[in-house]
Design an enzyme around this catalytic site. Structure first.
Site, PDB file in Angstrom:
ATOM      1  N   TYR A   1       0.819  -1.222   0.000  1.00  0.00           N
ATOM      2  CA  TYR A   1       0.000   0.000   0.000  1.00  0.00           C
ATOM      3  C   TYR A   1       0.848   1.265   0.000  1.00  0.00           C
ATOM      4  O   TYR A   1       0.408   2.306  -0.504  1.00  0.00           O
ATOM      5  CB  TYR A   1      -1.041  -0.034   1.133  1.00  0.00           C
TER       6      TYR A   1
ATOM      7  N   ALA B   1     -11.867   6.086 -21.659  1.00  0.00           N
ATOM      8  CA  ALA B   1     -12.693   6.972 -20.822  1.00  0.00           C
ATOM      9  C   ALA B   1     -12.312   8.440 -21.028  1.00  0.00           C
ATOM     10  O   ALA B   1     -13.189   9.308 -21.111  1.00  0.00           O
ATOM     11  CB  ALA B   1     -12.531   6.580 -19.356  1.00  0.00           C
TER      12      ALA B   1
ATOM     13  N   ASN C   1     -12.491   2.831  -7.054  1.00  0.00           N
ATOM     14  CA  ASN C   1     -11.081   3.198  -7.026  1.00  0.00           C
ATOM     15  C   ASN C   1     -10.688   3.751  -5.661  1.00  0.00           C
ATOM     16  O   ASN C   1     -11.483   4.413  -4.995  1.00  0.00           O
ATOM     17  CB  ASN C   1     -10.773   4.233  -8.105  1.00  0.00           C
TER      18      ASN C   1
ATOM     19  N   HIS D   1     -14.673   1.055  -1.880  1.00  0.00           N
ATOM     20  CA  HIS D   1     -13.553   0.176  -1.528  1.00  0.00           C
ATOM     21  C   HIS D   1     -12.511   0.889  -0.677  1.00  0.00           C
ATOM     22  O   HIS D   1     -11.393   0.406  -0.534  1.00  0.00           O
ATOM     23  CB  HIS D   1     -12.899  -0.386  -2.798  1.00  0.00           C
TER      24      HIS D   1
ATOM     25  N   ASN E   1     -16.429   1.746 -21.724  1.00  0.00           N
ATOM     26  CA  ASN E   1     -15.343   0.824 -21.383  1.00  0.00           C
ATOM     27  C   ASN E   1     -14.560   0.449 -22.637  1.00  0.00           C
ATOM     28  O   ASN E   1     -15.055   0.595 -23.749  1.00  0.00           O
ATOM     29  CB  ASN E   1     -15.931  -0.459 -20.748  1.00  0.00           C
TER      30      ASN E   1
HETATM   31  P1  NAD Z   1     -11.900  -3.338 -13.056  1.00  0.00           P
HETATM   32  O1  NAD Z   1     -12.453  -4.648 -12.707  1.00  0.00           O
HETATM   33  O2  NAD Z   1     -12.635  -2.136 -12.626  1.00  0.00           O
HETATM   34  O3  NAD Z   1     -11.549  -3.370 -14.709  1.00  0.00           O
HETATM   35  C1  NAD Z   1     -10.997  -2.303 -15.439  1.00  0.00           C
HETATM   36  C2  NAD Z   1     -11.778  -2.169 -16.746  1.00  0.00           C
HETATM   37  O4  NAD Z   1     -11.407  -0.940 -17.352  1.00  0.00           O
HETATM   38  C3  NAD Z   1     -11.485  -3.278 -17.769  1.00  0.00           C
HETATM   39  O5  NAD Z   1     -12.685  -3.794 -18.298  1.00  0.00           O
HETATM   40  C4  NAD Z   1     -10.678  -2.539 -18.878  1.00  0.00           C
HETATM   41  O6  NAD Z   1     -10.950  -3.024 -20.169  1.00  0.00           O
HETATM   42  C5  NAD Z   1     -11.190  -1.141 -18.731  1.00  0.00           C
HETATM   43  N1  NAD Z   1     -10.246  -0.107 -19.168  1.00  0.00           N
HETATM   44  C6  NAD Z   1      -8.891  -0.140 -19.139  1.00  0.00           C
HETATM   45  N2  NAD Z   1      -8.387   1.030 -19.577  1.00  0.00           N
HETATM   46  C7  NAD Z   1      -9.448   1.811 -19.910  1.00  0.00           C
HETATM   47  C8  NAD Z   1      -9.584   3.134 -20.428  1.00  0.00           C
HETATM   48  N3  NAD Z   1      -8.519   3.886 -20.696  1.00  0.00           N
HETATM   49  N4  NAD Z   1     -10.830   3.637 -20.642  1.00  0.00           N
HETATM   50  C9  NAD Z   1     -11.933   2.872 -20.381  1.00  0.00           C
HETATM   51  N5  NAD Z   1     -11.862   1.606 -19.898  1.00  0.00           N
HETATM   52  C10 NAD Z   1     -10.640   1.092 -19.657  1.00  0.00           C
HETATM   53  O7  NAD Z   1     -10.552  -3.070 -12.433  1.00  0.00           O
HETATM   54  P2  NAD Z   1      -9.420  -4.098 -12.053  1.00  0.00           P
HETATM   55  O8  NAD Z   1      -8.157  -3.488 -12.471  1.00  0.00           O
HETATM   56  O9  NAD Z   1      -9.760  -5.449 -12.543  1.00  0.00           O
HETATM   57  O10 NAD Z   1      -9.517  -4.077 -10.447  1.00  0.00           O
HETATM   58  C11 NAD Z   1     -10.372  -4.813  -9.630  1.00  0.00           C
HETATM   59  C12 NAD Z   1     -10.579  -4.038  -8.319  1.00  0.00           C
HETATM   60  O11 NAD Z   1      -9.419  -3.337  -7.871  1.00  0.00           O
HETATM   61  C13 NAD Z   1     -11.629  -2.961  -8.458  1.00  0.00           C
HETATM   62  O12 NAD Z   1     -12.145  -2.666  -7.205  1.00  0.00           O
HETATM   63  C14 NAD Z   1     -10.782  -1.821  -8.916  1.00  0.00           C
HETATM   64  O13 NAD Z   1     -11.437  -0.601  -8.914  1.00  0.00           O
HETATM   65  C15 NAD Z   1      -9.614  -1.928  -7.946  1.00  0.00           C
HETATM   66  N6  NAD Z   1      -8.460  -1.204  -8.480  1.00  0.00           N
HETATM   67  C16 NAD Z   1      -8.430   0.140  -8.308  1.00  0.00           C
HETATM   68  C17 NAD Z   1      -7.411   0.878  -8.873  1.00  0.00           C
HETATM   69  C18 NAD Z   1      -7.450   2.373  -8.665  1.00  0.00           C
HETATM   70  O14 NAD Z   1      -7.819   2.838  -7.594  1.00  0.00           O
HETATM   71  N7  NAD Z   1      -7.092   3.134  -9.680  1.00  0.00           N
HETATM   72  C19 NAD Z   1      -6.394   0.261  -9.608  1.00  0.00           C
HETATM   73  C20 NAD Z   1      -6.419  -1.150  -9.736  1.00  0.00           C
HETATM   74  C21 NAD Z   1      -7.481  -1.857  -9.174  1.00  0.00           C
END
Ligand code: NAD
Length: 268
Positions: A60, A259, A96, A116, A241
């Site tokens: 973390y 996005a 996020n 989260h 997405n």
């Molecule tokens: P997720 O399950 O939310 O999946 C990410 C999605 O975003 C995928 O379907 C991917 O195709 C899509 N994507 C990737 N780049 C993109 C873009 N530029 N524009 C639009 N769509 C796009 O996330 P995860 O990484 O599988 O994580 C699972 C868990 O962990 C969730 O709770 C997630 O939010 C968390 N997490 C949070 C962060 C953060 O705070 N930024 C980072 C990693 C994981």
């Protein structure tokens, strides 16, 4: 169907890791679900913290450093501009933990429900007091080196709940809470834990007339079920997405792409 967010009165927006991808924060899926050869499930669970809290704090700390270096992108900013100017009621729910929605929102117009948790908060493992805490207790090489990141604003640092004690309060290289002198943990919902604000979220999903999911894979529950709840209460559903998601049969409008390019147009 050519619709825009401004056509609706009560909007719920759900964001996932994809909205922050263009700010340089990798989704776990992009990194093959790994961190330094550890599966993310091995460092983001209550069992992992019980087994090796220092490893969890290293993970973390790295995420705090990574998030602090990132900047909000046009998608984060478009949501704030829309909230500031639209006549609609807007609720933002984010999976996020990266604090980018808050950092895009200097006027505080669109406070997200961080279901989260947040990288800029820690919690006492004894009494559960939550602190604003943006310290990276370990540097990127894993050495104990507490330093402040930019995840809390200057204003947050002046608040009573901001953790000023980090330099003095540690034992066995773990940060301790000022309240109970018990170990602090990240205020993050780990795998197997119940997300925050669920009752409030359910209510908003039942009442909205537009539900928009942005950058989420639809694979992490309970967030993956929100679309269905909103749809079953007659909301229109929009998904922004980079790839199709499992709930595609319940989506009225699928806007495929990045996005940072699509959100500013849909929320214009
Ligand atoms: P997720 O399950 O939310 O999946 C990410 C999605 O975003 C995928 O379907 C991917 O195709 C899509 N994507 C990737 N780049 C993109 C873009 N530029 N524009 C639009 N769509 C796009 O996330 P995860 O990484 O599988 O994580 C699972 C868990 O962990 C969730 O709770 C997630 O939010 C968390 N997490 C949070 C962060 C953060 O705070 N930024 C980072 C990693 C994981």
């Amino acid at each position: 169907m050519n619709i825009k967010a401004r056509d609706f009165k009560k909007i719920v927006i759900l964001t996932g890791a994809g909205i922050s991808a263009e700010s340089g924060i990798s989704t776990f899926r992009d990194a093959n679900g790994l961190w330094e050869n550890h599966k993310v499930q091995e460092v983001a669970t209550p069992e992992a913290y019980a087994r090796d809290p220092q490893l969890v704090w290293k993970f973390y700390s790295m995420r705090r450093i990574q998030a602090a270096k990132a900047l909000p992108n046009p998608a984060h900013r478009a949501l704030i501009n829309f909230a500031a100017n639209a006549g609609s009621e807007i609720h933002l729910i984010t999976q996020n933990v990266d604090v980018l929605h808050e950092r895009a929102d200097i006027t505080g117009k669109l406070p997200p429900l961080c279901m989260h948790g947040s990288l800029n908060q820690s919690r006492c493992t004894h009494c559960e007091t939550v602190y604003l805490d943006d310290h990276a207790y370990f540097d990127l090489d894993g050495n104990y080196a507490p330093s402040r990141t930019e995840l809390c604003s200057a204003e947050e640092r002046t608040r009573d709940e901001y953790l000023h004690h980090y330099k003095l309060e540690y034992a066995h290289f773990l940060p301790l809470s000022p309240c109970c002198k018990a170990p602090l943990r990240p205020h993050i919902v780990w795998f197997g834990e119940i997300p925050f604000f669920m009752a409030k979220i359910e209510k908003r999903l039942r009442e909205c007339d537009l539900f928009v999911s942005i950058g989420t894979s639809g694979q992490v529950y309970p967030a993956a079920g929100f679309l269905q709840v909103a749809k079953s209460h007659n909301a229109r559903t929009v998904c922004i997405n980079k790839e199709a998601i499992p709930q595609s049969h319940m989506i009225d409008v699928f806007l495929e792409g990045k996005a940072a390019e699509i959100v500013p147009d849909f929320f214009a």
